[in-house]
Scaffold this motif. Structure first.
Motif, PDB file in Angstrom:
ATOM      1  N   THR A   1      -5.703   4.197   5.296  1.00  0.00           N
ATOM      2  CA  THR A   1      -6.029   4.881   4.049  1.00  0.00           C
ATOM      3  C   THR A   1      -4.821   4.881   3.123  1.00  0.00           C
ATOM      4  O   THR A   1      -3.739   5.348   3.495  1.00  0.00           O
ATOM      5  N   ALA A   2      -5.000   4.315   1.926  1.00  0.00           N
ATOM      6  CA  ALA A   2      -3.890   4.205   0.974  1.00  0.00           C
ATOM      7  C   ALA A   2      -4.398   3.606  -0.324  1.00  0.00           C
ATOM      8  O   ALA A   2      -5.527   3.111  -0.402  1.00  0.00           O
ATOM      9  N   LEU A   3      -3.534   3.645  -1.316  1.00  0.00           N
ATOM     10  CA  LEU A   3      -3.769   2.905  -2.563  1.00  0.00           C
ATOM     11  C   LEU A   3      -3.136   1.531  -2.375  1.00  0.00           C
ATOM     12  O   LEU A   3      -1.943   1.435  -2.073  1.00  0.00           O
ATOM     13  N   TYR A   4      -3.935   0.488  -2.511  1.00  0.00           N
ATOM     14  CA  TYR A   4      -3.477  -0.874  -2.264  1.00  0.00           C
ATOM     15  C   TYR A   4      -3.155  -1.566  -3.589  1.00  0.00           C
ATOM     16  O   TYR A   4      -3.990  -1.590  -4.495  1.00  0.00           O
ATOM     17  N   PHE A   5      -1.959  -2.131  -3.641  1.00  0.00           N
ATOM     18  CA  PHE A   5      -1.478  -2.792  -4.846  1.00  0.00           C
ATOM     19  C   PHE A   5      -1.316  -4.288  -4.622  1.00  0.00           C
ATOM     20  O   PHE A   5      -0.830  -4.732  -3.582  1.00  0.00           O
TER      21      PHE A   5
ATOM     22  N   ARG B   1       0.839  -1.196   0.000  1.00  0.00           N
ATOM     23  CA  ARG B   1       0.000   0.000   0.000  1.00  0.00           C
ATOM     24  C   ARG B   1       0.874   1.246   0.000  1.00  0.00           C
ATOM     25  O   ARG B   1       2.030   1.205   0.441  1.00  0.00           O
ATOM     26  N   GLN B   2       0.293   2.317  -0.506  1.00  0.00           N
ATOM     27  CA  GLN B   2       1.022   3.579  -0.566  1.00  0.00           C
ATOM     28  C   GLN B   2       0.074   4.717  -0.251  1.00  0.00           C
ATOM     29  O   GLN B   2      -0.914   4.936  -0.956  1.00  0.00           O
ATOM     30  N   ALA B   3       0.374   5.405   0.828  1.00  0.00           N
ATOM     31  CA  ALA B   3      -0.404   6.573   1.223  1.00  0.00           C
ATOM     32  C   ALA B   3       0.186   7.814   0.556  1.00  0.00           C
ATOM     33  O   ALA B   3       1.369   7.815   0.189  1.00  0.00           O
TER      34      ALA B   3
ATOM     35  N   GLN C   1      -2.807  -2.094 -10.896  1.00  0.00           N
ATOM     36  CA  GLN C   1      -2.925  -0.638 -10.930  1.00  0.00           C
ATOM     37  C   GLN C   1      -3.316  -0.051  -9.580  1.00  0.00           C
ATOM     38  O   GLN C   1      -3.177   1.147  -9.364  1.00  0.00           O
ATOM     39  N   GLY C   2      -3.806  -0.874  -8.688  1.00  0.00           N
ATOM     40  CA  GLY C   2      -4.152  -0.397  -7.352  1.00  0.00           C
ATOM     41  C   GLY C   2      -5.637  -0.162  -7.170  1.00  0.00           C
ATOM     42  O   GLY C   2      -6.367   0.107  -8.134  1.00  0.00           O
ATOM     43  N   THR C   3      -6.082  -0.249  -5.928  1.00  0.00           N
ATOM     44  CA  THR C   3      -7.453   0.064  -5.559  1.00  0.00           C
ATOM     45  C   THR C   3      -7.422   0.924  -4.303  1.00  0.00           C
ATOM     46  O   THR C   3      -6.675   0.618  -3.359  1.00  0.00           O
ATOM     47  N   GLN C   4      -8.177   1.999  -4.307  1.00  0.00           N
ATOM     48  CA  GLN C   4      -8.114   2.981  -3.240  1.00  0.00           C
ATOM     49  C   GLN C   4      -8.967   2.569  -2.044  1.00  0.00           C
ATOM     50  O   GLN C   4     -10.130   2.173  -2.205  1.00  0.00           O
ATOM     51  N   VAL C   5      -8.386   2.666  -0.862  1.00  0.00           N
ATOM     52  CA  VAL C   5      -9.101   2.449   0.389  1.00  0.00           C
ATOM     53  C   VAL C   5      -9.027   3.740   1.195  1.00  0.00           C
ATOM     54  O   VAL C   5      -7.942   4.266   1.436  1.00  0.00           O
TER      55      VAL C   5
END
Length: 133
Positions: free
Chosen positions: A94-98, A37-39, A126-130
């Motif tokens: 909260t982050a974009l999860y890859f 994940r990347q915040a 591509q990631g999914t936002q949480v």
């Protein structure tokens, strides 16, 4: 290898989400798949990994609140779905999860070093936002 994530969304603190990653196009029977994940404004962070043999890795920050699992396609070793069940979510989640795919050697490296580097994984979704708020 193709990886497509889904399942992200907005949830209140204390809520739950289940992320999915549809994986296809790999030919190896033994692999390691993972979630990162990347915040905003931060580096990509390891979350969890799962090897074909069932071995798992969880980052200390998520132990006890997340569960990684995988279901293989029936009669097709080149496809499967990776899941990340997230419970008791906090704002810090909260982050974009890859979703990431790597060779079987990624898990021994994780176990030897006690960390999970994105450099050990060869394919990414591509990631999914949480968002937890």
């Amino acid at each position: 290898v193709q990886l497509v994530e889904s399942g992200g969304g907005s949830v209140q603190p204390g809520g739950s989400l289940r992320l999915s990653c549809a994986a296809s196009g790999y030919t190896y029977s033994s692999i390691c798949m993972a979630w990162f994940r990347q915040a905003p404004g931060k580096e990509r962070e390891a979350v969890a990994a799962l090897h074909t043999d069932g071995t798992t890795y969880y980052a200390d920050s998520v132990k006890g609140s997340l569960t990684i699992s995988k279901v293989n396609a029936v009669n097709d070793n080149s496809k499967g779905t990776l899941y990340l069940q997230m419970n008791i979510l906090k704002a810090d989640d909260t982050a974009l999860y890859f979703c990431a795919w790597g060779p079987t050697s990624a898990m021994p490296a994780i176990q030897a070093r006690g960390i999970m580097s994105p450099l050990w994984f060869a394919a990414w979704g591509q990631g999914t936002q949480v968002t937890v708020s």
